[in-house]
Structure formats: structure tokens, C-alpha cells
Write an enzyme that holds these catalytic residues in place. Structure first.
Site, PDB file in Angstrom:
ATOM      1  N   HIS A   1       1.500   4.429  -2.827  1.00 42.29           N
ATOM      2  CA  HIS A   1       1.583   5.888  -2.699  1.00 42.29           C
ATOM      3  C   HIS A   1       2.787   6.434  -3.461  1.00 42.29           C
ATOM      4  O   HIS A   1       2.698   7.488  -4.112  1.00 42.29           O
ATOM      5  CB  HIS A   1       1.681   6.287  -1.228  1.00 42.29           C
TER       6      HIS A   1
ATOM      7  N   HIS B   1       0.841  -1.207   0.000  1.00 42.71           N
ATOM      8  CA  HIS B   1       0.000   0.000   0.000  1.00 42.71           C
ATOM      9  C   HIS B   1       0.876   1.257   0.000  1.00 42.71           C
ATOM     10  O   HIS B   1       0.611   2.199  -0.751  1.00 42.71           O
ATOM     11  CB  HIS B   1      -0.904  -0.011   1.228  1.00 42.71           C
ATOM     12  N   GLU B   2       1.920   1.256   0.817  1.00 48.19           N
ATOM     13  CA  GLU B   2       2.814   2.419   0.854  1.00 48.19           C
ATOM     14  C   GLU B   2       3.589   2.554  -0.466  1.00 48.19           C
ATOM     15  O   GLU B   2       3.836   3.671  -0.924  1.00 48.19           O
ATOM     16  CB  GLU B   2       3.784   2.304   2.033  1.00 48.19           C
TER      17      GLU B   2
END
Length: 229
Positions: free
Chosen positions: A103, A99-100
């Protein structure tokens, strides 16, 4: 004595929803942190592979203390992973790290919502710090103009939460697609990762609802008067 019924009818239910969402993500993360991936990749290794698959090689990684304190810092172009994610091989850790990485991919590809969120952060910080003092000053001075400015500043906090939703949902979608396309997890493992990320996404929905409830409360309490300057 002043009785704020709107706090009990609007804000407290929103806060309870936010607490429930936090409990759900903690529960999901704890559950799927016990399931180790068959391929044995750590959270950091999974994130690195996702970045490489997107042609990104300049993002650094750092370890950060705490639990679920993972984040991507665009100012330093670094992904910081927590104790339970960085070197863990669990399907939960891989999901959070991916998920990071999502980003980081958003910034690298110029994803519009995350650029907008970054642009309004200074205004949002100003709004969160000055909105309530400005409203109270307006009440003390019987100035509806000051009250309205305070409410407007608080509205930027709700706007930030609103813009955050597509950013977070998109990062999770990117993570799941990348994990699936790269074969980092099996189908059953990916299902667990999806549940962790879905639970995390609901915390942002709850945060938006809480901000909107607080904004509505301020409008109902203070937004109907006339300027008496």
C-alpha cells in the site's frame, strides 16, 4: 406487520458469506503463523526491505494492539503492525506486513485506484451515516426525492467497496512479487503466504457483495415509488 423478505433472501446470505470469508482468513493466518521463515526476518524487517527495494525511505513503523489490525496510514505515512505481525518471523506475518508495504508503494508511485479510494472516503463516510436516516425521513414524509437521495448516498458505500478490490488485490500482488524477487521466503513458504493473502482478499469480495445486496434491497423496497411532495 411489515415483512422484509429481501433481507432474508439478499442480505443474510451475503452476511453469511462475509462471516465465512472472515473465518477462512482467521484460519489461514493461524495456520501459517505457526510456520517460521528460514531466514528469520520479522514482519517489520520484511516490509522495510520491500520499501527499500522500491526506493522508499520515509515511511515510519508503529506497533498497534490487536489481531490483524495492521494497516498503512497515508495521512501520517506510517505502517502500523499488530502483535502477531510486527516482530513475528512467521510466513503469515511476513505476508501481512508485505501487503501493507505494498500500500505504501502504491501511494509512492501514484497508483490511480488508491488515489481514487482516498478521494471518495469523505463522501462514503457521509453516505454511511446519512443514507438510512434520509430514506426513513423520506418514507415518513412520503417524499420519493429524499428516499432516492438516501439510496444514492448508500450507493457510495458500494462504490468504495468496488474501488477497494483492485487496491487490495494489487497490494497483495506487489507483496508476493517483492517477496519472491528479494528471496525473503522459500518457494514453499511463499505458497503459505499466498494462501493467507488470498483468504484476506476474499473478505473484500464478500464486503462488496454485502454492500451490493444491501443496496439492491433498498432499491427494491423504496426505489419504485413516485414523489408525493
Amino acid at each position: 406487520m411489515f415483512f422484509d423478505s429481501y433481507y432474508f433472501t439478499l442480505v443474510i446470505p451475503a452476511i453469511l458469506l462475509a462471516l465465512f470469508a472472515q473465518a477462512k482468513v482467521q484460519s489461514a493466518f493461524a495456520k501459517y503463523s505457526q510456520i517460521r521463515s528460514l531466514r528469520g526476518l520479522t514482519g517489520r524487517e520484511a516490509a522495510q526491505r520491500i520499501l527499500l527495494a522500491n526506493g522508499i525511505t520515509d515511511v515510519r513503523f508503529e506497533h498497534v494492539a490487536g489481531k490483524l489490525t495492521d494497516h498503512y496510514d497515508p495521512r501520517e505515512n506510517v505502517i502500523r503492525l499488530s502483535d502477531a505481525v510486527d516482530d513475528s518471523t512467521s510466513v503469515a506475518a511476513i505476508g501481512v506486513a508485505a501487503h501493507e508495504a505494498g500500500h505504501a508503494v502504491q501511494y509512492a508511485t501514484g497508483y490511480a485506484p488508491i488515489r481514487l479510494r482516498a478521494a471518495i472516503i469523505p463522501v462514503t463516510q457521509l453516505g454511511s451515516q446519512l443514507s438510512v436516516p434520509l430514506i426513513l425521513l423520506g418514507v415518513f414524509m412520503s417524499s420519493q426525492n429524499l428516499i432516492n437521495y438516501g439510496i444514492l448516498l448508500f450507493a457510495t458505500v458500494a462504490l468504495f467497496q468496488l474501488v477497494t478490490l483492485p487496491v487490495e488485490f494489487n497490494a497483495s500482488a506487489r507483496a508476493l512479487r517483492a517477496i519472491d524477487a528479494s528471496g525473503l521466503l522459500t518457494g514453499e513458504e511463499l505458497s503459505g503466504t499466498r494462501k493467507v493473502l488470498s483468504a484476506a482478499a476474499m473478505t473484500y469480495v464478500a464486503a462488496l457483495i454485502t454492500s451490493l445486496a444491501q443496496l439492491l434491497r433498498l432499491v427494491l423496497l423504496f426505489g419504485g415509488g413516485r414523489d408525493r411532495d
